[in-house]
Design a protein around this motif. Structure first.
Motif, PDB file in Angstrom:
ATOM      1  N   LYS A  40       0.830  -1.213   0.000  1.00 23.32           N
ATOM      2  CA  LYS A  40       0.000   0.000   0.000  1.00 23.32           C
ATOM      3  C   LYS A  40       0.861   1.259   0.000  1.00 23.32           C
ATOM      4  CE  LYS A  40      -2.300  -1.270   3.680  1.00 23.32           C
ATOM      5  NZ  LYS A  40      -1.928  -2.689   3.831  1.00 23.32           N
ATOM      6  N   THR A  41       2.098   1.157   0.496  1.00 23.73           N
ATOM      7  CA  THR A  41       2.968   2.336   0.512  1.00 23.73           C
ATOM      8  C   THR A  41       3.154   2.888  -0.890  1.00 23.73           C
ATOM      9  OG1 THR A  41       4.138   1.457   2.431  1.00 23.73           O
ATOM     10  CG2 THR A  41       5.234   3.209   1.195  1.00 23.73           C
ATOM     11  N   ILE A  42       3.265   2.000  -1.868  1.00 22.95           N
ATOM     12  CA  ILE A  42       3.423   2.457  -3.251  1.00 22.95           C
ATOM     13  C   ILE A  42       2.177   3.199  -3.707  1.00 22.95           C
ATOM     14  CG2 ILE A  42       3.621   1.642  -5.649  1.00 22.95           C
ATOM     15  CD1 ILE A  42       5.653  -0.414  -4.616  1.00 22.95           C
ATOM     16  N   CYS A  43       1.008   2.789  -3.216  1.00 22.14           N
ATOM     17  CA  CYS A  43      -0.225   3.517  -3.548  1.00 22.14           C
ATOM     18  C   CYS A  43      -0.125   4.958  -3.043  1.00 22.14           C
ATOM     19  CB  CYS A  43      -1.433   2.820  -2.935  1.00 22.14           C
ATOM     20  SG  CYS A  43      -1.698   1.130  -3.527  1.00 22.14           S
ATOM     21  N   ALA A  44       0.363   5.129  -1.822  1.00 21.75           N
ATOM     22  CA  ALA A  44       0.544   6.480  -1.281  1.00 21.75           C
ATOM     23  C   ALA A  44       1.564   7.265  -2.103  1.00 21.75           C
ATOM     24  CB  ALA A  44       0.991   6.398   0.177  1.00 21.75           C
ATOM     25  N   GLU A  45       2.574   6.569  -2.599  1.00 25.12           N
ATOM     26  CA  GLU A  45       3.600   7.241  -3.408  1.00 25.12           C
ATOM     27  C   GLU A  45       3.020   7.786  -4.712  1.00 25.12           C
ATOM     28  OE1 GLU A  45       6.683   4.328  -3.790  1.00 25.12           O
ATOM     29  OE2 GLU A  45       7.196   4.404  -1.653  1.00 25.12           O
ATOM     30  N   PHE A  46       1.997   7.135  -5.246  1.00 24.54           N
ATOM     31  CA  PHE A  46       1.339   7.668  -6.448  1.00 24.54           C
ATOM     32  C   PHE A  46       0.837   9.088  -6.180  1.00 24.54           C
ATOM     33  CE2 PHE A  46      -0.119   3.095  -7.705  1.00 24.54           C
ATOM     34  CZ  PHE A  46       1.153   2.814  -8.181  1.00 24.54           C
ATOM     35  N   ALA A  47       0.272   9.298  -4.988  1.00 29.23           N
ATOM     36  CA  ALA A  47      -0.235  10.625  -4.638  1.00 29.23           C
ATOM     37  C   ALA A  47       0.908  11.634  -4.496  1.00 29.23           C
ATOM     38  CB  ALA A  47      -1.050  10.561  -3.347  1.00 29.23           C
ATOM     39  N   LEU A  48       2.043  11.184  -3.956  1.00 27.64           N
ATOM     40  CA  LEU A  48       3.216  12.059  -3.866  1.00 27.64           C
ATOM     41  C   LEU A  48       3.693  12.476  -5.254  1.00 27.64           C
ATOM     42  CD1 LEU A  48       5.664  10.601  -1.162  1.00 27.64           C
ATOM     43  CD2 LEU A  48       4.588  12.864  -1.180  1.00 27.64           C
TER      44      LEU A  48
END
Length: 202
Positions: A40-48
């Motif tokens: 899920k961390t990569i999902c948050a990185e999409f927003a970054l």
């Protein structure tokens, strides 16, 4: 984006693929509930990465429930984003207010615990750098029902309140385990129905 992942990932998994458009192609608030170990961390990185596409020096705040996770996240993101757009400054708060205000000013991403962000953001009216945080990533949001829950609730409620007073939008992206009440939590953070993703625990 390719440069950030080409050395580690060949293809995104099914969860990352399904949430990509909501996180990277819009500015809407998003909830992602998925099993532990589903990256899920990569999902948050999409927003970054979406935020950095604007190239307007906007800063992000990533709230992690515990200090050891803060330390892991900072180390990981310094490796991953240290060369993005000339190098992104990833900082972790210390809990000492004057030092943290300096870190807030220089950081592109501020990583902290709920209590550390609560202390800094409590006086948001006097702190322009708190008002102008453009993205709040709330990680491990399922812990809102645990010991860090009350503080987590306060900072997310404050994050939603401040833009109503300043007209400076802050996007909220919450990630956590799959939840029975995902829709309620997603609506509470201001995510539209199509941006609330809750995958089966298995």
């Amino acid at each position: 984006m390719r440069r950030s992942y080409s050395n580690t990932i060949q293809t995104f998994n099914k969860i990352q693929t399904q949430v990509f458009q909501a996180l990277y192609s819009s500015d809407e608030n998003v909830f992602v509930g998925a099993p532990t170990g589903s990256s899920k961390t990569i999902c948050a990185e999409f927003a970054l990465l979406k935020l950095w596409n604007k190239r307007d020096n906007s800063r992000a705040d990533c709230v992690e429930p515990y200090q050891e996770i803060v330390d892991q996240r900072v180390a990981e993101w310094r490796r991953k984003f240290g060369n993005v757009q000339g190098g992104k400054e990833i900082v972790s708060l210390t809990g000492e207010t004057s030092a943290d205000l300096r870190l807030l000013e220089k950081g592109d991403v501020i990583v902290c615990t709920p209590s550390q962000w609560d202390v800094l953001s409590r006086r948001w009216r006097q702190r322009k750098n708190v008002q102008t945080v453009a993205l709040l990533i709330a990680d491990e949001i399922q812990l809102i029902g645990g010991e860090v829950g009350p503080t987590y609730k306060v900072i997310i409620s404050r994050t939603r309140y401040v833009p109503a007073q300043t007209e400076i939008k802050t996007r909220v992206v919450a990630c956590g385990a799959s939840l029975a009440n995902a829709r309620d939590l997603g609506e509470w953070i201001g995510a539209p129905l199509h941006a609330i993703f809750n995958f089966l625990p298995r």
